[in-house]
Scaffold this motif. Structure first.
Motif, PDB file in Angstrom:
ATOM      1  N   VAL A 200       0.782  -1.229  -0.027  1.00 33.45           N
ATOM      2  CA  VAL A 200      -0.001   0.097  -0.154  1.00 33.45           C
ATOM      3  C   VAL A 200       0.677   1.340   0.123  1.00 33.45           C
ATOM      4  N   VAL A 201       0.553   2.160  -0.678  1.00 34.31           N
ATOM      5  CA  VAL A 201       1.027   3.691  -0.726  1.00 34.31           C
ATOM      6  C   VAL A 201       0.025   4.478  -0.277  1.00 34.31           C
ATOM      7  N   GLY A 202       0.366   5.171   0.812  1.00 29.50           N
ATOM      8  CA  GLY A 202      -0.497   6.061   1.247  1.00 29.50           C
ATOM      9  C   GLY A 202      -0.665   7.642   0.674  1.00 29.50           C
ATOM     10  N   LEU A 203      -1.820   8.250   0.593  1.00 32.28           N
ATOM     11  CA  LEU A 203      -1.927   9.633  -0.033  1.00 32.28           C
ATOM     12  C   LEU A 203      -2.498  10.462   1.072  1.00 32.28           C
ATOM     13  N   ASN A 204      -1.753  11.495   1.447  1.00 33.42           N
ATOM     14  CA  ASN A 204      -2.319  12.656   2.289  1.00 33.42           C
ATOM     15  C   ASN A 204      -2.456  13.696   1.301  1.00 33.42           C
ATOM     16  N   ILE A 205      -3.636  13.891   0.798  1.00 30.97           N
ATOM     17  CA  ILE A 205      -4.010  15.016  -0.047  1.00 30.97           C
ATOM     18  C   ILE A 205      -4.499  16.505   0.578  1.00 30.97           C
ATOM     19  N   GLY A 206      -4.782  16.367   1.908  1.00 27.23           N
ATOM     20  CA  GLY A 206      -4.977  17.669   2.446  1.00 27.23           C
ATOM     21  C   GLY A 206      -3.762  18.329   3.121  1.00 27.23           C
ATOM     22  N   ALA A 207      -4.300  19.665   3.505  1.00 21.82           N
ATOM     23  CA  ALA A 207      -3.098  20.697   4.166  1.00 21.82           C
ATOM     24  C   ALA A 207      -3.948  21.919   4.511  1.00 21.82           C
ATOM     25  N   SER A 208      -3.228  22.408   5.735  1.00 17.60           N
ATOM     26  CA  SER A 208      -3.817  23.395   6.294  1.00 17.60           C
ATOM     27  C   SER A 208      -4.154  24.492   5.350  1.00 17.60           C
ATOM     28  N   TRP A 209      -3.184  24.945   4.314  1.00 15.86           N
ATOM     29  CA  TRP A 209      -3.495  25.971   3.433  1.00 15.86           C
ATOM     30  C   TRP A 209      -3.859  25.466   1.847  1.00 15.86           C
ATOM     31  N   PRO A 210      -4.951  25.846   1.315  1.00 15.72           N
ATOM     32  CA  PRO A 210      -4.941  25.578  -0.234  1.00 15.72           C
ATOM     33  C   PRO A 210      -3.831  25.548  -0.978  1.00 15.72           C
ATOM     34  N   THR A 211      -2.743  26.551  -0.717  1.00 15.72           N
ATOM     35  CA  THR A 211      -1.828  26.772  -1.516  1.00 15.72           C
ATOM     36  C   THR A 211      -0.896  25.623  -1.264  1.00 15.72           C
ATOM     37  N   LYS A 212      -0.914  24.719  -0.203  1.00 16.71           N
ATOM     38  CA  LYS A 212      -0.003  23.688  -0.133  1.00 16.71           C
ATOM     39  C   LYS A 212      -0.544  22.300  -0.872  1.00 16.71           C
ATOM     40  N   ILE A 227      -1.999   1.871  -8.832  1.00 17.85           N
ATOM     41  CA  ILE A 227      -2.744   0.699  -8.808  1.00 17.85           C
ATOM     42  C   ILE A 227      -2.706  -0.133 -10.007  1.00 17.85           C
ATOM     43  N   GLU A 228      -2.472   0.384 -11.233  1.00 19.72           N
ATOM     44  CA  GLU A 228      -1.901  -0.293 -12.338  1.00 19.72           C
ATOM     45  C   GLU A 228      -0.708  -1.168 -12.038  1.00 19.72           C
ATOM     46  N   ARG A 229       0.047  -0.642 -11.495  1.00 18.95           N
ATOM     47  CA  ARG A 229       1.280  -1.374 -11.215  1.00 18.95           C
ATOM     48  C   ARG A 229       1.269  -2.503 -10.041  1.00 18.95           C
ATOM     49  N   GLY A 230       0.109  -2.566  -9.205  1.00 19.30           N
ATOM     50  CA  GLY A 230       0.212  -3.647  -8.520  1.00 19.30           C
ATOM     51  C   GLY A 230      -0.003  -3.013  -7.234  1.00 19.30           C
ATOM     52  N   TYR A 231       0.003  -1.672  -6.834  1.00 19.70           N
ATOM     53  CA  TYR A 231      -0.068  -1.176  -5.298  1.00 19.70           C
ATOM     54  C   TYR A 231      -1.518  -0.981  -5.100  1.00 19.70           C
ATOM     55  N   GLY A 232      -1.785  -0.908  -3.776  1.00 14.34           N
ATOM     56  CA  GLY A 232      -2.931  -0.404  -3.275  1.00 14.34           C
ATOM     57  C   GLY A 232      -2.904   0.975  -2.783  1.00 14.34           C
ATOM     58  N   ILE A 233      -4.002   1.616  -2.568  1.00 15.55           N
ATOM     59  CA  ILE A 233      -3.768   3.086  -2.253  1.00 15.55           C
ATOM     60  C   ILE A 233      -4.703   3.155  -0.914  1.00 15.55           C
ATOM     61  N   ALA A 234      -4.082   4.023  -0.024  1.00 10.26           N
ATOM     62  CA  ALA A 234      -4.921   4.416   1.278  1.00 10.26           C
ATOM     63  C   ALA A 234      -4.891   5.926   1.506  1.00 10.26           C
ATOM     64  N   PHE A 235      -5.932   6.381   1.580  1.00  9.12           N
ATOM     65  CA  PHE A 235      -6.165   7.830   1.639  1.00  9.12           C
ATOM     66  C   PHE A 235      -6.364   8.320   3.246  1.00  9.12           C
TER      67      PHE A 235
END
Length: 381
Positions: A200-212, A227-235
């Motif tokens: 699994v690869v984690g994704l943290n897409i938020g941030a305190s400022w929109p500009t970040k 995912i196409e390369r065989g990895y899972g995603i965790a948000f």
């Protein structure tokens, strides 16, 4: 003047310049997730240098999970900034109770009015650190926060060295101690939410400022490719990030959703720290979870646009930072009309660095980190 008188003056000057070994120390930092974790190397150094002292940390109550098990402090004092301690009279009551503790040293590592006042009003024999212009005269010694010139942790160590003559440092990076319950809860949560056997690869897409924030479209495309390369995603992320995670997932290919797990808004800070190590890599904006991942030893790729690189890069040589090449970087602004600094960091570049952390041999990774300090990340400009 007689020789004895000169010796007396010199002795007084030395005592003033070099404070006595303290019996009690209070460290103040009332800022956000990352800022609080950036204080942990200071706590370790103080514990090493003053093993017999009572060391207390004053922090925001909502962040107590991050430091409540810290083995380098004797006491955690919390202030409920948005709750019972909000408002003038509750705040003054809190300050008065703190003053009654009679700490010998107070070290303020948060340069704002609230923290500066608590330090200034503490009644301590020695009060040092960052201070507002109005309250500086109440400090024994003060200095400006140098986060624009160097990493925030280096600026904190300047406080110890220049204002308290603490020259030796014990720096093992950012630190979080988990309790047994958090580890058990994390394992159960992971088993419930992740319904596949992919790494699994984690994704943290938020941030305190929109500009970040990197573009939602970019995160969606990166997730599809991994995912196409065989990895899972965790948000990941807090409750405030649920909407942007939903928007990002809606941009992904429909047939990839079975490889996606969503932890956004479902974890306490302690649970977040316990769950992140289940990920092979975290791809993240400059944010609190980025620093939590560093503390937990999770390799990461981060994108910096508005954020100043010297001050807040991930404090780890297993991390990669992709720095915007836009001439306006780093503006430090919370809002931007064009946001080109983050939009022009390509999916291809982030994918390349993520896959290298995932798939490169130990020898190749060691080569990438050659010449870096133990807490110095690799920067791609």
């Amino acid at each position: 003047m007689r020789r004895g008188a000169w010796r007396q003056r010199l002795s007084k000057w030395r005592r003033k310049e070099r404070p006595c070994v303290p019996k009690s120390i209070l460290v103040i930092n009332l800022m956000h997730i990352g800022d609080l974790l950036l204080v942990t190397p200071i706590l370790r150094t103080l514990r090493t240098q003053f093993p017999q002292a009572h060391i207390a940390l004053l922090a925001d109550q909502k962040l107590q999970d991050l430091v409540k098990n810290n083995q380098n402090i004797d006491e955690l004092i919390t202030i409920d900034k948005k709750g019972q301690d909000d408002g003038l009279f509750p705040y003054l009551s809190f300050a008065w109770k703190l003053r009654q503790r009679r700490f010998e040293w107070v070290i303020n590592l948060h340069q704002n009015e609230r923290a500066s006042f608590l330090a200034a009003f503490s009644g301590a024999k020695t009060i040092v650190g960052y201070a507002t212009a109005v309250l500086r005269h109440c400090f024994t010694k003060y200095m400006l926060n140098r986060k624009a010139e160097k990493h925030q942790i280096e600026s904190h160590f300047d406080v110890l060295r220049e204002l308290l003559s603490v020259t030796e440092r014990d720096d093992q990076g950012l630190e979080i101690w988990l309790d047994a319950d958090a580890k058990e809860e994390a394992a159960a949560i992971w088993q419930r939410e992740v319904r596949h056997e992919r790494p699994v690869v984690g994704l943290n897409i938020g941030a305190s400022w929109p500009t970040k924030r990197w573009r939602h479209e970019h995160f969606a495309k990166l997730a599809d490719r991994l995912i196409e390369r065989g990895y899972g995603i965790a948000f990941f992320g807090g409750p405030m990030d649920e909407e942007i995670v939903a928007e990002t997932r809606a941009l992904m290919k429909p047939d990839t959703q079975e490889a996606v797990s969503v932890f956004t808004g479902k974890l306490s800070l302690m649970q977040l720290a316990a769950v992140l190590p289940f990920c092979r890599v975290l791809v993240t904006n400059d944010s609190g979870p980025m620093h939590v991942a560093v503390a937990m030893g999770v390799p990461l790729v981060t994108m910096f646009g508005a954020s100043p690189v010297p001050g807040f890069y991930p404090y780890s040589n297993t991390s990669v930072l992709i720095q915007s090449s836009e001439p306006c970087h780093p503006c430090g602004s919370h809002h931007c009309e064009h946001h080109s600094c983050m939009w022009k960091i390509s999916v291809e570049q982030v994918e390349k660095e993520t896959l290298r952390l995932l798939e490169a041999s130990p020898e190749e990774l060691a080569s990438d980190r050659a010449g870096l300090g133990p807490h110095e990340c690799r920067i791609i400009r």
